[in-house]
Design an enzyme around this catalytic site. Structure first.
Site, PDB file in Angstrom:
ATOM      1  N   THR A  28       0.820  -1.222   0.000  1.00 32.32           N
ATOM      2  CA  THR A  28       0.000   0.000   0.000  1.00 32.32           C
ATOM      3  C   THR A  28       0.847   1.262   0.000  1.00 32.32           C
ATOM      4  O   THR A  28       0.453   2.275  -0.581  1.00 32.32           O
ATOM      5  CB  THR A  28      -0.902   0.003   1.259  1.00 32.32           C
ATOM      6  OG1 THR A  28      -1.744  -1.142   1.185  1.00 32.32           O
ATOM      7  CG2 THR A  28      -1.762   1.234   1.345  1.00 32.32           C
ATOM      8  N   ASP A 104       0.430  -6.901   4.854  1.00 29.97           N
ATOM      9  CA  ASP A 104      -0.297  -8.166   5.051  1.00 29.97           C
ATOM     10  C   ASP A 104       0.624  -9.325   5.439  1.00 29.97           C
ATOM     11  O   ASP A 104       0.289 -10.122   6.321  1.00 29.97           O
ATOM     12  CB  ASP A 104      -1.077  -8.548   3.786  1.00 29.97           C
ATOM     13  CG  ASP A 104      -2.284  -7.643   3.558  1.00 29.97           C
ATOM     14  OD1 ASP A 104      -2.617  -6.867   4.473  1.00 29.97           O
ATOM     15  OD2 ASP A 104      -2.887  -7.703   2.474  1.00 29.97           O
ATOM     16  N   CYS A 291      -3.124 -18.235  20.836  1.00 33.08           N
ATOM     17  CA  CYS A 291      -3.037 -16.988  21.620  1.00 33.08           C
ATOM     18  C   CYS A 291      -1.840 -16.173  21.154  1.00 33.08           C
ATOM     19  O   CYS A 291      -0.734 -16.688  21.085  1.00 33.08           O
ATOM     20  CB  CYS A 291      -2.797 -17.289  23.097  1.00 33.08           C
ATOM     21  SG  CYS A 291      -4.173 -18.018  23.929  1.00 33.08           S
TER      22      CYS A 291
HETATM   23  N1  ASP Z   1      -2.498  -5.626   0.600  1.00 38.97           N
HETATM   24  C1  ASP Z   1      -1.410  -4.746   0.998  1.00 38.97           C
HETATM   25  C2  ASP Z   1      -0.122  -5.548   1.006  1.00 38.97           C
HETATM   26  O1  ASP Z   1       0.142  -6.238   1.941  1.00 38.97           O
HETATM   27  C3  ASP Z   1      -1.692  -4.145   2.325  1.00 38.97           C
HETATM   28  C4  ASP Z   1      -0.635  -3.182   2.823  1.00 38.97           C
HETATM   29  O2  ASP Z   1       0.388  -2.952   2.262  1.00 38.97           O
HETATM   30  O3  ASP Z   1      -0.884  -2.593   3.894  1.00 38.97           O
HETATM   31  O4  ASP Z   1       0.618  -5.496   0.064  1.00 38.97           O
END
Ligand code: ASP
Length: 354
Positions: A28, A104, A291
Protein backbone atom coordinates in the site's frame (compact mmCIF):
# COMPACT_ATOMS: atom_id res chain seq x y z
CA UNK A 1 12.55 -12.30 -11.31
CA UNK A 2 14.00 -8.90 -12.11
CA UNK A 3 14.72 -5.72 -10.26
CA UNK A 4 15.97 -2.27 -11.12
CA UNK A 5 18.25 0.12 -9.28
CA UNK A 6 16.73 3.59 -9.18
CA UNK A 7 18.93 6.58 -8.71
CA UNK A 8 16.95 8.86 -6.46
CA UNK A 9 18.60 12.24 -6.53
CA UNK A 10 18.49 13.20 -2.88
CA UNK A 11 21.02 15.98 -3.56
CA UNK A 12 23.74 13.88 -2.01
CA UNK A 13 25.29 15.72 0.95
CA UNK A 14 29.04 16.37 0.73
CA UNK A 15 29.57 14.15 3.75
CA UNK A 16 26.59 11.81 4.24
CA UNK A 17 25.92 10.66 7.80
CA UNK A 18 25.41 7.11 6.58
CA UNK A 19 24.49 5.02 3.55
CA UNK A 20 21.14 3.28 3.45
CA UNK A 21 19.67 0.96 0.84
CA UNK A 22 15.90 1.06 0.39
CA UNK A 23 14.41 -2.09 -1.14
CA UNK A 24 10.97 -1.36 -2.57
CA UNK A 25 8.87 -4.48 -2.96
CA UNK A 26 5.38 -2.93 -3.23
CA UNK A 27 2.43 -2.80 -0.83
CA UNK A 28 0.00 0.00 0.00
CA UNK A 29 2.89 2.38 0.77
CA UNK A 30 3.47 3.10 -2.91
CA UNK A 31 0.04 2.49 -4.40
CA UNK A 32 -2.29 4.81 -6.28
CA UNK A 33 -5.97 4.44 -7.11
CA UNK A 34 -6.76 3.52 -10.73
CA UNK A 35 -9.86 4.77 -12.61
CA UNK A 36 -12.04 2.16 -10.85
CA UNK A 37 -10.66 3.07 -7.41
CA UNK A 38 -8.60 -0.14 -7.10
CA UNK A 39 -5.16 0.25 -5.47
CA UNK A 40 -2.16 -0.50 -7.75
CA UNK A 41 1.62 0.00 -7.18
CA UNK A 42 3.08 3.32 -8.43
CA UNK A 43 6.44 4.20 -9.98
CA UNK A 44 8.81 4.54 -7.04
CA UNK A 45 11.12 6.91 -8.90
CA UNK A 46 8.47 9.56 -8.09
CA UNK A 47 9.15 9.19 -4.35
CA UNK A 48 10.84 12.59 -3.98
CA UNK A 49 7.71 14.35 -5.20
CA UNK A 50 5.85 12.81 -2.29
CA UNK A 51 8.61 13.00 0.28
CA UNK A 52 10.92 15.95 -0.36
CA UNK A 53 12.22 15.79 3.23
CA UNK A 54 14.25 12.74 2.23
CA UNK A 55 16.77 15.34 1.06
CA UNK A 56 17.21 16.67 4.61
CA UNK A 57 18.30 13.46 6.28
CA UNK A 58 21.96 13.79 5.24
CA UNK A 59 21.95 10.21 4.05
CA UNK A 60 23.21 8.63 0.89
CA UNK A 61 20.16 6.68 -0.21
CA UNK A 62 20.11 4.05 -2.93
CA UNK A 63 16.80 2.49 -3.96
CA UNK A 64 16.35 -0.91 -5.51
CA UNK A 65 12.85 -1.67 -6.70
CA UNK A 66 11.20 -4.92 -7.72
CA UNK A 67 10.56 -4.60 -11.46
CA UNK A 68 6.94 -5.37 -10.78
CA UNK A 69 6.12 -4.21 -7.24
CA UNK A 70 3.65 -6.58 -5.65
CA UNK A 71 0.84 -6.70 -3.14
CA UNK A 72 2.45 -8.68 -0.33
CA UNK A 73 -0.28 -11.33 -0.46
CA UNK A 74 1.60 -12.55 -3.55
CA UNK A 75 4.92 -12.92 -1.72
CA UNK A 76 6.73 -16.26 -2.12
CA UNK A 77 10.02 -17.66 -0.80
CA UNK A 78 11.63 -16.67 -4.13
CA UNK A 79 10.94 -13.01 -3.20
CA UNK A 80 12.55 -13.56 0.21
CA UNK A 81 15.58 -14.89 -1.60
CA UNK A 82 15.64 -11.85 -3.86
CA UNK A 83 15.52 -9.47 -0.87
CA UNK A 84 18.22 -11.53 0.89
CA UNK A 85 20.47 -11.39 -2.18
CA UNK A 86 19.99 -7.63 -2.52
CA UNK A 87 21.10 -7.18 1.10
CA UNK A 88 24.02 -9.56 0.71
CA UNK A 89 25.22 -7.93 -2.54
CA UNK A 90 25.16 -4.45 -0.99
CA UNK A 91 26.19 -5.46 2.53
CA UNK A 92 29.67 -3.95 2.58
CA UNK A 93 28.58 -0.72 0.84
CA UNK A 94 25.68 0.16 3.13
CA UNK A 95 25.28 1.00 6.82
CA UNK A 96 21.69 -0.16 6.99
CA UNK A 97 18.69 -1.39 5.01
CA UNK A 98 15.03 -0.39 4.82
CA UNK A 99 12.61 -2.80 3.18
CA UNK A 100 9.31 -1.29 1.99
CA UNK A 101 6.79 -4.12 2.02
CA UNK A 102 3.05 -4.60 2.16
CA UNK A 103 1.76 -5.01 5.69
CA UNK A 104 -0.30 -8.17 5.05
CA UNK A 105 2.65 -10.56 5.06
CA UNK A 106 5.40 -8.30 6.40
CA UNK A 107 5.73 -10.37 9.58
CA UNK A 108 6.35 -13.52 7.48
CA UNK A 109 9.01 -11.87 5.30
CA UNK A 110 10.73 -10.24 8.28
CA UNK A 111 10.73 -13.60 10.11
CA UNK A 112 12.11 -15.42 7.06
CA UNK A 113 14.89 -12.85 6.56
CA UNK A 114 15.83 -13.04 10.26
CA UNK A 115 16.59 -16.75 9.79
CA UNK A 116 18.18 -16.37 6.36
CA UNK A 117 20.66 -13.58 7.18
CA UNK A 118 23.21 -15.47 9.17
CA UNK A 119 25.72 -13.34 11.12
CA UNK A 120 23.81 -10.10 10.50
CA UNK A 121 25.43 -7.09 12.16
CA UNK A 122 23.59 -4.22 10.43
CA UNK A 123 19.96 -3.03 10.76
CA UNK A 124 17.33 -4.37 8.37
CA UNK A 125 14.18 -2.34 9.05
CA UNK A 126 10.90 -3.33 7.41
CA UNK A 127 8.16 -0.75 7.07
CA UNK A 128 5.12 0.07 4.95
CA UNK A 129 1.88 1.96 5.37
CA UNK A 130 -1.83 1.55 5.94
CA UNK A 131 -2.60 4.45 3.57
CA UNK A 132 -0.68 5.16 0.32
CA UNK A 133 1.87 7.98 0.39
CA UNK A 134 -0.28 9.80 -2.17
CA UNK A 135 -3.05 10.27 0.45
CA UNK A 136 -2.94 13.41 2.61
CA UNK A 137 -3.41 11.47 5.88
CA UNK A 138 -0.95 8.73 4.98
CA UNK A 139 1.25 7.13 7.65
CA UNK A 140 3.84 6.34 4.95
CA UNK A 141 5.94 9.48 5.47
CA UNK A 142 6.56 9.08 9.20
CA UNK A 143 7.11 5.34 8.86
CA UNK A 144 9.76 5.73 6.16
CA UNK A 145 11.58 8.72 7.66
CA UNK A 146 11.90 7.07 11.10
CA UNK A 147 12.82 3.70 9.56
CA UNK A 148 15.68 5.48 7.76
CA UNK A 149 16.74 7.14 11.03
CA UNK A 150 16.82 3.76 12.77
CA UNK A 151 18.61 2.01 9.90
CA UNK A 152 21.36 4.65 10.09
CA UNK A 153 21.54 5.03 13.90
CA UNK A 154 24.97 4.40 15.39
CA UNK A 155 26.41 4.44 18.90
CA UNK A 156 30.12 4.04 19.64
CA UNK A 157 30.78 3.39 15.95
CA UNK A 158 28.34 0.46 15.84
CA UNK A 159 24.77 0.14 14.52
CA UNK A 160 22.27 0.43 17.38
CA UNK A 161 19.87 -2.23 16.10
CA UNK A 162 21.79 -4.93 14.18
CA UNK A 163 18.79 -7.17 13.56
CA UNK A 164 15.72 -7.65 11.34
CA UNK A 165 12.91 -5.52 12.73
CA UNK A 166 9.62 -3.85 11.81
CA UNK A 167 9.08 -0.13 12.37
CA UNK A 168 5.45 0.94 12.29
CA UNK A 169 3.30 3.53 14.04
CA UNK A 170 6.02 4.83 16.39
CA UNK A 171 7.24 1.40 17.52
CA UNK A 172 10.21 -0.70 16.53
CA UNK A 173 9.51 -4.43 17.01
CA UNK A 174 11.62 -7.52 16.46
CA UNK A 175 10.54 -8.88 13.06
CA UNK A 176 10.20 -12.50 14.08
CA UNK A 177 8.13 -11.59 17.18
CA UNK A 178 5.61 -9.50 15.27
CA UNK A 179 2.08 -10.15 13.98
CA UNK A 180 -0.23 -8.01 11.88
CA UNK A 181 -3.20 -7.39 14.19
CA UNK A 182 -5.08 -4.48 12.62
CA UNK A 183 -6.15 -3.69 9.05
CA UNK A 184 -7.94 -0.35 9.55
CA UNK A 185 -6.06 1.62 12.19
CA UNK A 186 -2.45 2.74 11.96
CA UNK A 187 -1.19 0.48 14.79
CA UNK A 188 -1.05 -2.54 12.49
CA UNK A 189 1.50 -4.65 14.36
CA UNK A 190 2.01 -6.06 17.79
CA UNK A 191 4.62 -8.16 19.54
CA UNK A 192 2.97 -9.72 22.58
CA UNK A 193 5.86 -11.83 23.73
CA UNK A 194 8.76 -9.41 23.34
CA UNK A 195 9.12 -5.73 24.27
CA UNK A 196 9.54 -3.00 21.65
CA UNK A 197 13.16 -2.39 20.61
CA UNK A 198 12.45 1.34 20.42
CA UNK A 199 9.64 3.88 20.70
CA UNK A 200 9.63 7.00 18.58
CA UNK A 201 8.38 10.27 20.03
CA UNK A 202 10.12 13.61 20.07
CA UNK A 203 13.23 11.47 20.14
CA UNK A 204 13.74 7.77 19.49
CA UNK A 205 14.11 5.86 22.77
CA UNK A 206 16.01 2.64 22.19
CA UNK A 207 15.55 -0.33 24.52
CA UNK A 208 19.13 -1.47 23.98
CA UNK A 209 19.14 -4.39 26.48
CA UNK A 210 16.35 -5.97 24.37
CA UNK A 211 18.29 -5.70 21.09
CA UNK A 212 20.07 -8.81 19.77
CA UNK A 213 23.81 -8.46 20.14
CA UNK A 214 25.71 -8.17 16.89
CA UNK A 215 26.70 -11.66 15.81
CA UNK A 216 29.91 -10.55 14.07
CA UNK A 217 31.73 -12.38 11.29
CA UNK A 218 30.71 -12.13 7.68
CA UNK A 219 27.15 -12.27 6.40
CA UNK A 220 25.87 -15.62 5.17
CA UNK A 221 22.60 -16.21 3.34
CA UNK A 222 20.65 -19.42 3.99
CA UNK A 223 18.49 -19.76 0.95
CA UNK A 224 16.79 -23.14 0.62
CA UNK A 225 13.12 -23.39 1.59
CA UNK A 226 10.98 -26.51 1.56
CA UNK A 227 7.32 -25.55 1.28
CA UNK A 228 5.94 -29.04 1.99
CA UNK A 229 4.47 -27.82 5.26
CA UNK A 230 0.97 -27.17 6.47
CA UNK A 231 -0.85 -25.41 9.31
CA UNK A 232 -3.88 -26.98 10.96
CA UNK A 233 -5.90 -24.59 13.10
CA UNK A 234 -7.89 -26.47 15.73
CA UNK A 235 -11.45 -25.51 16.63
CA UNK A 236 -14.11 -27.09 18.81
CA UNK A 237 -15.88 -29.59 16.54
CA UNK A 238 -12.92 -30.36 14.25
CA UNK A 239 -13.52 -33.84 12.87
CA UNK A 240 -11.39 -36.68 11.64
CA UNK A 241 -12.16 -36.03 7.92
CA UNK A 242 -10.72 -32.52 8.23
CA UNK A 243 -7.59 -33.76 10.00
CA UNK A 244 -7.28 -36.64 7.53
CA UNK A 245 -7.58 -34.27 4.55
CA UNK A 246 -4.64 -32.30 5.92
CA UNK A 247 -2.46 -35.32 6.61
CA UNK A 248 -3.33 -37.25 3.44
CA UNK A 249 -0.44 -35.71 1.54
CA UNK A 250 2.53 -37.86 0.62
CA UNK A 251 4.80 -34.81 0.25
CA UNK A 252 4.04 -33.31 3.66
CA UNK A 253 7.15 -33.05 5.88
CA UNK A 254 5.95 -30.81 8.68
CA UNK A 255 2.63 -29.84 10.22
CA UNK A 256 2.10 -26.96 12.62
CA UNK A 257 -0.97 -27.41 14.79
CA UNK A 258 -2.43 -24.15 16.08
CA UNK A 259 -3.69 -25.15 19.48
CA UNK A 260 -5.75 -23.56 22.25
CA UNK A 261 -4.33 -21.59 25.19
CA UNK A 262 -1.03 -22.93 26.46
CA UNK A 263 -0.84 -25.58 23.74
CA UNK A 264 -3.94 -27.67 24.39
CA UNK A 265 -5.79 -29.91 21.93
CA UNK A 266 -8.74 -32.33 22.02
CA UNK A 267 -7.83 -35.50 23.93
CA UNK A 268 -10.09 -37.63 21.68
CA UNK A 269 -8.35 -40.93 20.91
CA UNK A 270 -8.87 -40.60 17.12
CA UNK A 271 -7.02 -37.26 17.12
CA UNK A 272 -4.06 -38.30 19.27
CA UNK A 273 -3.68 -41.64 17.47
CA UNK A 274 -3.76 -40.04 14.03
CA UNK A 275 -1.01 -37.61 15.04
CA UNK A 276 1.01 -40.43 16.64
CA UNK A 277 0.83 -42.43 13.39
CA UNK A 278 1.94 -39.39 11.37
CA UNK A 279 4.88 -38.70 13.71
CA UNK A 280 5.94 -42.35 13.68
CA UNK A 281 6.04 -42.26 9.90
CA UNK A 282 8.46 -39.28 10.03
CA UNK A 283 6.25 -36.18 10.03
CA UNK A 284 7.51 -33.27 12.12
CA UNK A 285 4.62 -31.83 14.17
CA UNK A 286 4.99 -28.48 15.93
CA UNK A 287 2.61 -26.99 18.52
CA UNK A 288 1.98 -23.21 18.28
CA UNK A 289 -0.74 -21.51 20.31
CA UNK A 290 -3.62 -19.53 18.81
CA UNK A 291 -3.04 -16.99 21.62
CA UNK A 292 -0.87 -14.05 20.51
CA UNK A 293 0.62 -13.81 24.02
CA UNK A 294 1.98 -16.47 26.35
CA UNK A 295 3.49 -19.82 25.45
CA UNK A 296 2.96 -23.48 24.79
CA UNK A 297 3.71 -25.64 27.84
CA UNK A 298 3.04 -29.24 26.89
CA UNK A 299 1.96 -31.24 29.92
CA UNK A 300 0.61 -28.29 31.92
CA UNK A 301 -2.92 -29.58 31.24
CA UNK A 302 -4.08 -33.13 30.62
CA UNK A 303 -5.13 -31.89 27.14
CA UNK A 304 -1.54 -31.32 26.09
CA UNK A 305 0.21 -34.19 27.90
CA UNK A 306 -0.53 -36.67 25.11
CA UNK A 307 1.03 -34.31 22.56
CA UNK A 308 4.26 -34.29 24.55
CA UNK A 309 4.19 -38.09 24.86
CA UNK A 310 3.78 -38.75 21.13
CA UNK A 311 6.65 -36.42 20.18
CA UNK A 312 4.97 -33.16 19.17
CA UNK A 313 7.56 -30.35 19.31
CA UNK A 314 6.60 -27.38 21.48
CA UNK A 315 6.74 -24.08 19.61
CA UNK A 316 7.13 -22.23 22.94
CA UNK A 317 6.25 -18.56 22.50
CA UNK A 318 6.91 -18.39 18.76
CA UNK A 319 4.47 -16.61 16.49
CA UNK A 320 2.91 -18.69 13.73
CA UNK A 321 4.72 -16.44 11.22
CA UNK A 322 8.10 -17.23 12.80
CA UNK A 323 7.29 -20.92 13.21
CA UNK A 324 6.21 -21.55 9.61
CA UNK A 325 9.12 -19.66 8.02
CA UNK A 326 11.59 -21.31 10.39
CA UNK A 327 10.22 -24.78 9.60
CA UNK A 328 10.40 -24.17 5.84
CA UNK A 329 13.98 -22.89 6.03
CA UNK A 330 15.22 -25.62 8.38
CA UNK A 331 13.64 -28.36 6.26
CA UNK A 332 15.08 -26.92 3.04
CA UNK A 333 18.47 -26.31 4.54
CA UNK A 334 19.05 -29.35 6.75
CA UNK A 335 16.29 -31.98 6.27
CA UNK A 336 13.75 -33.28 8.79
CA UNK A 337 15.98 -34.74 11.53
CA UNK A 338 18.16 -31.67 12.07
CA UNK A 339 15.12 -29.41 11.61
CA UNK A 340 13.40 -31.19 14.53
CA UNK A 341 16.38 -30.42 16.76
CA UNK A 342 16.87 -26.79 15.67
CA UNK A 343 13.16 -26.02 15.93
CA UNK A 344 13.53 -26.11 19.73
CA UNK A 345 16.45 -23.63 19.73
CA UNK A 346 16.29 -19.86 19.40
CA UNK A 347 18.11 -18.96 16.18
CA UNK A 348 17.39 -15.23 15.82
CA UNK A 349 15.66 -14.18 19.04
CA UNK A 350 12.32 -15.68 17.95
CA UNK A 351 11.91 -18.00 20.94
CA UNK A 352 12.30 -17.53 24.70
CA UNK A 353 13.94 -20.30 26.62
CA UNK A 354 11.32 -21.33 29.21
N1 ASP B 1 -2.50 -5.63 0.60
C1 ASP B 1 -1.41 -4.75 1.00
C2 ASP B 1 -0.12 -5.55 1.01
O1 ASP B 1 0.14 -6.24 1.94
C3 ASP B 1 -1.69 -4.14 2.32
C4 ASP B 1 -0.64 -3.18 2.82
O2 ASP B 1 0.39 -2.95 2.26
O3 ASP B 1 -0.88 -2.59 3.89
O4 ASP B 1 0.62 -5.50 0.06
Amino acid sequence: MNYKTLTINTALPAKPRARVLIIYTGGTFGMVHDAEGVLLPFDFSLILEHLPTLRNLFLEITVISFDNPIDSSNIEPEHWLMIGNMIKDQYDKQDGFVVLHGTDTMAYTASALSFMLHGLSKPVVFTGAQLPITEPRSDARENLITALEIASAHGGGKPLVPEVCIYFDYELLRGNRTKKVESMHFDAFSSENYPPLAKAGVKIDYNLPAVLPSRGGSLGLLSRFDTNVSILKLFPGINSSTVEACLHNADLKALIIETFGSGNAPSAAWFVERLRKAIESGLMVVNVSQCPGGMVIQGKYETSRALEEIGVISGGDMTIEAAVTKVMLLLGQYGVEKAKKLMREPLAGELSIA
